[in-house]
Design a protein around this motif. Structure first.
Motif, PDB file in Angstrom:
ATOM      1  N   GLU B 128      17.488   4.044  -4.663  1.00  0.00           N
ATOM      2  CA  GLU B 128      16.776   4.317  -5.908  1.00  0.00           C
ATOM      3  C   GLU B 128      15.855   3.149  -6.246  1.00  0.00           C
ATOM      4  O   GLU B 128      16.264   1.996  -6.119  1.00  0.00           O
ATOM      5  CB  GLU B 128      17.836   4.474  -7.004  1.00  0.00           C
ATOM      6  CG  GLU B 128      17.399   5.231  -8.205  1.00  0.00           C
ATOM      7  CD  GLU B 128      18.593   5.425  -9.144  1.00  0.00           C
ATOM      8  OE1 GLU B 128      19.362   6.379  -8.947  1.00  0.00           O
ATOM      9  OE2 GLU B 128      18.749   4.603 -10.062  1.00  0.00           O
ATOM     10  N   CYS B 129      14.646   3.439  -6.671  1.00  0.00           N
ATOM     11  CA  CYS B 129      13.729   2.374  -7.093  1.00  0.00           C
ATOM     12  C   CYS B 129      14.335   1.666  -8.301  1.00  0.00           C
ATOM     13  O   CYS B 129      14.670   2.306  -9.293  1.00  0.00           O
ATOM     14  CB  CYS B 129      12.359   2.955  -7.454  1.00  0.00           C
ATOM     15  SG  CYS B 129      11.277   1.750  -8.273  1.00  0.00           S
ATOM     16  N   PRO B 130      14.498   0.323  -8.238  1.00  0.00           N
ATOM     17  CA  PRO B 130      15.124  -0.387  -9.362  1.00  0.00           C
ATOM     18  C   PRO B 130      14.248  -0.391 -10.623  1.00  0.00           C
ATOM     19  O   PRO B 130      14.736  -0.706 -11.699  1.00  0.00           O
ATOM     20  CB  PRO B 130      15.348  -1.801  -8.825  1.00  0.00           C
ATOM     21  CG  PRO B 130      14.431  -1.938  -7.669  1.00  0.00           C
ATOM     22  CD  PRO B 130      14.165  -0.575  -7.128  1.00  0.00           C
ATOM     23  N   ARG B 131      12.979  -0.032 -10.484  1.00  0.00           N
ATOM     24  CA  ARG B 131      12.106  -0.044 -11.662  1.00  0.00           C
ATOM     25  C   ARG B 131      12.054   1.307 -12.359  1.00  0.00           C
ATOM     26  O   ARG B 131      12.152   1.392 -13.571  1.00  0.00           O
ATOM     27  CB  ARG B 131      10.692  -0.467 -11.262  1.00  0.00           C
ATOM     28  CG  ARG B 131      10.609  -1.941 -10.952  1.00  0.00           C
ATOM     29  CD  ARG B 131       9.196  -2.404 -10.686  1.00  0.00           C
ATOM     30  NE  ARG B 131       9.207  -3.843 -10.404  1.00  0.00           N
ATOM     31  CZ  ARG B 131       9.630  -4.362  -9.254  1.00  0.00           C
ATOM     32  NH1 ARG B 131      10.045  -3.568  -8.276  1.00  0.00           N
ATOM     33  NH2 ARG B 131       9.630  -5.667  -9.079  1.00  0.00           N
ATOM     34  N   CYS B 132      11.863   2.393 -11.583  1.00  0.00           N
ATOM     35  CA  CYS B 132      11.647   3.691 -12.229  1.00  0.00           C
ATOM     36  C   CYS B 132      12.702   4.725 -11.822  1.00  0.00           C
ATOM     37  O   CYS B 132      12.579   5.886 -12.182  1.00  0.00           O
ATOM     38  CB  CYS B 132      10.242   4.196 -11.922  1.00  0.00           C
ATOM     39  SG  CYS B 132      10.050   4.786 -10.224  1.00  0.00           S
ATOM     40  N   THR B 133      13.711   4.319 -11.055  1.00  0.00           N
ATOM     41  CA  THR B 133      14.828   5.160 -10.599  1.00  0.00           C
ATOM     42  C   THR B 133      14.406   6.332  -9.704  1.00  0.00           C
ATOM     43  O   THR B 133      15.205   7.221  -9.435  1.00  0.00           O
ATOM     44  CB  THR B 133      15.697   5.720 -11.769  1.00  0.00           C
ATOM     45  OG1 THR B 133      14.963   6.734 -12.454  1.00  0.00           O
ATOM     46  CG2 THR B 133      16.108   4.624 -12.729  1.00  0.00           C
ATOM     47  N   ARG B 153       9.143   0.508  -0.546  1.00  0.00           N
ATOM     48  CA  ARG B 153       8.071   0.754  -1.495  1.00  0.00           C
ATOM     49  C   ARG B 153       8.401   2.051  -2.220  1.00  0.00           C
ATOM     50  O   ARG B 153       8.895   3.008  -1.614  1.00  0.00           O
ATOM     51  CB  ARG B 153       6.743   0.897  -0.764  1.00  0.00           C
ATOM     52  CG  ARG B 153       5.556   1.168  -1.693  1.00  0.00           C
ATOM     53  CD  ARG B 153       4.243   1.191  -0.938  1.00  0.00           C
ATOM     54  NE  ARG B 153       4.427   1.756   0.385  1.00  0.00           N
ATOM     55  CZ  ARG B 153       3.874   1.264   1.503  1.00  0.00           C
ATOM     56  NH1 ARG B 153       3.124   0.202   1.451  1.00  0.00           N
ATOM     57  NH2 ARG B 153       4.084   1.850   2.662  1.00  0.00           N
ATOM     58  N   CYS B 154       8.136   2.065  -3.525  1.00  0.00           N
ATOM     59  CA  CYS B 154       8.402   3.253  -4.320  1.00  0.00           C
ATOM     60  C   CYS B 154       7.165   4.147  -4.314  1.00  0.00           C
ATOM     61  O   CYS B 154       6.047   3.685  -4.509  1.00  0.00           O
ATOM     62  CB  CYS B 154       8.764   2.844  -5.745  1.00  0.00           C
ATOM     63  SG  CYS B 154       8.940   4.252  -6.841  1.00  0.00           S
ATOM     64  N   GLY B 155       7.375   5.435  -4.082  1.00  0.00           N
ATOM     65  CA  GLY B 155       6.267   6.382  -4.047  1.00  0.00           C
ATOM     66  C   GLY B 155       5.848   6.853  -5.424  1.00  0.00           C
ATOM     67  O   GLY B 155       4.789   7.471  -5.577  1.00  0.00           O
ATOM     68  N   SER B 156       6.662   6.581  -6.430  1.00  0.00           N
ATOM     69  CA  SER B 156       6.323   7.027  -7.788  1.00  0.00           C
ATOM     70  C   SER B 156       5.577   5.943  -8.564  1.00  0.00           C
ATOM     71  O   SER B 156       4.526   6.190  -9.126  1.00  0.00           O
ATOM     72  CB  SER B 156       7.586   7.412  -8.562  1.00  0.00           C
ATOM     73  OG  SER B 156       8.196   8.513  -7.942  1.00  0.00           O
ATOM     74  N   CYS B 157       6.166   4.716  -8.577  1.00  0.00           N
ATOM     75  CA  CYS B 157       5.496   3.648  -9.340  1.00  0.00           C
ATOM     76  C   CYS B 157       4.710   2.727  -8.406  1.00  0.00           C
ATOM     77  O   CYS B 157       4.064   1.790  -8.862  1.00  0.00           O
ATOM     78  CB  CYS B 157       6.503   2.865 -10.186  1.00  0.00           C
ATOM     79  SG  CYS B 157       7.631   1.832  -9.230  1.00  0.00           S
ATOM     80  N   PHE B 158       4.797   2.988  -7.097  1.00  0.00           N
ATOM     81  CA  PHE B 158       4.047   2.255  -6.064  1.00  0.00           C
ATOM     82  C   PHE B 158       4.409   0.778  -5.940  1.00  0.00           C
ATOM     83  O   PHE B 158       3.698   0.029  -5.287  1.00  0.00           O
ATOM     84  CB  PHE B 158       2.525   2.394  -6.278  1.00  0.00           C
ATOM     85  CG  PHE B 158       2.069   3.822  -6.282  1.00  0.00           C
ATOM     86  CD1 PHE B 158       2.169   4.586  -5.131  1.00  0.00           C
ATOM     87  CD2 PHE B 158       1.576   4.409  -7.436  1.00  0.00           C
ATOM     88  CE1 PHE B 158       1.783   5.915  -5.130  1.00  0.00           C
ATOM     89  CE2 PHE B 158       1.187   5.737  -7.441  1.00  0.00           C
ATOM     90  CZ  PHE B 158       1.287   6.494  -6.283  1.00  0.00           C
TER      91      PHE B 158
HETATM   92 ZN    ZN Z   1       9.481   3.078  -8.741  1.00  0.00          ZN
END
Ligand code: ZN
Lengths: 250, 167
Positions: B128-133, B153-158
């Protein structure tokens, strides 16, 4: 002291140390930033492994030497690593091909050493097998990427394999040290390791659209202290500080 | 002082919990909010007649933080009045990320590091992305800023982030 037991552990430690030293040469010079970090990570694991093994070797020897004495004030004739570990780094294809051949070797070796009758060696193997698995996944990936890549990368990977192939027989030699270790259930039979290793290597080479090099001749001697010209240069760099300022410590 | 380090006595268990309270303040130098207890590298505290033995285990063979941790343990106990301390290294059983406590996992997340997912073979599964889950994450490199982390790398918040990999 059991001289063969000491030499067996020393050889394992020397392989880790000399290969680890070679890997550090890429620090700051790798083709990609991620690779630079990955290589430094893996090099640290090798040097860490060397520390554990050389400390243990020094303990088995029982002459009051430390891991640092073994690493930094022995001369080339006293090192017992495989010649393959000391060869210069070459290009990235050469480096990753060597890593893959040795990672696969260590993967099978440590898998066996986990059940060694030597508890310390078993503990070190249980620790090392975990990271060796990551190392092997990465180096195998590079053999595949370069082998099954562009015309140039394919060519370079093939040349790399050809260039080191004649040093691979040494990994599976069996001398009185190995014979005693097998008899005492401390270490595995190199012949058995060879068959496991060969099967993996052949499968990867095939998948990478490369061809298994032909063995034309074979070079060995590292395990008895007879090294290539490259070894002296490596040691002069690695041992520079201790040779210049003997006994220097943090 | 050393007389109180007698095993199997009430006094011993009291001093042991005091020692643990001290060690709870010793942190991983790379992640200064994560204590060696929560990281799972503190294996044992043994009260010998004349000295204290603190048993720790390395995360990775090449973990460069072990020496610092050893010094930090000795310094923290020295400050608390325990003058005779020996730190020993135990290799087996090898450290696993399963030993990171619940609080340790929460600490990692707070530092922006995704904690290891439970299943062993996962590279990407369930992270899980630690910033935006978001679960829409992709691997950049198996080897991150330290051997125990991978780079994602997160695909939602980049945003790129570290993942504390299963070990
Ligand atoms: Zn994210």
């Amino acid at each position: 002291m059991n001289k063969n037991h000491y030499r067996y552990v020393l050889r394992l430690g020397d392989n880790a140390l000399i290969l680890g030293q070679r890997m550090t040469e890429w620090c700051g010079h790798s083709p990609l930033l991620e690779e630079d970090i990955a290589m430094a990570n893996c090099a640290l694991d090798h040097v860490g492994r060397a520390r554990l093994l050389l400390s243990y070797a020094a303990e088995l020897e029982g002459e009051g030497r430390s891991e640092d004495d073994l690493a930094f004030v022995r001369s080339d004739r006293e090192f017992e690593n495989f010649l393959l570990c000391e060869l210069p780094i070459g290009d990235y294809a050469f480096t990753m091909a060597r890593q893959y051949l040795l990672d696969t070797y260590h993967y099978h070796l440590f898998t066996e050493l986990v059940s060694s009758s030597d508890e310390t060696l078993s503990a070190i193997a249980q620790k090392a097998i975990k990271e060796t698995t990551y190392h092997m996944d990465r180096s195998r990936d590079w053999v595949l990427r370069l082998g099954d890549g562009s015309e140039e990368s394919h060519e370079r990977m093939q040349v790399a394999l050809e260039g080191m192939w004649n040093y691979t027989e040494e990994l599976f030699e069996r001398d009185p040290v190995d014979v005693q270790m097998i008899a005492e259930a401390i270490g595995p039979d190199p012949e058995w390791l060879h068959s496991k290793w060969q099967a993996d290597i052949n499968a990867t080479i095939k998948k990478a659209t490369l061809s298994v090099p032909e063995k034309k001749w074979s070079l060995s001697g590292g395990r008895n202290g007879l090294h290539t010209e490259a070894m002296g240069h490596l040691l002069s760099e690695m041992q520079h500080l201790q040779r210049t300022y003997p006994g220097l410590s943090w | 002082m050393s007389d109180s380090f007698v095993n199997d006595s009430i006094e011993a268990s009291v001093s042991k919990s005091r020692i643990l309270a001290v060690l709870e303040k010793v942190c991983d130098p790379e992640i200064p909010t994560l204590s060696i207890l929560d990281l799972g590298i503190l294996r044992d505290v043994i009260c010998h007649p004349k000295h204290l033995e603190v048993v720790i285990t390395p995360t990775y063979c090449g973990c460069p933080a072990m020496k610092t941790i050893e010094f930090d343990v000795i310094r923290a106990l020295d400050d608390a009045g325990y003058k005779e301390v020996k730190v020993t290294m135990q290799l087996a059983p090898p450290w696993t990320t399963d030993w990171i406590s619940k609080r340790g996992r929460a600490m990692l997340l707070k530092e922006g590091i995704a904690p290891p997912v439970e299943s062993k073979d996962s590279l990407g599964q369930g992270i899980e992305c630690p910033r935006c889950t978001s679960h829409d994450v992709s691997l950049i490199s198996v080897f991150g800023s330290t051997a125990c982390k991978s780079l994602y790398r997160c695909g939602s918040c980049f945003e790129p982030f570290d993942y504390f990999k299963c070990h």
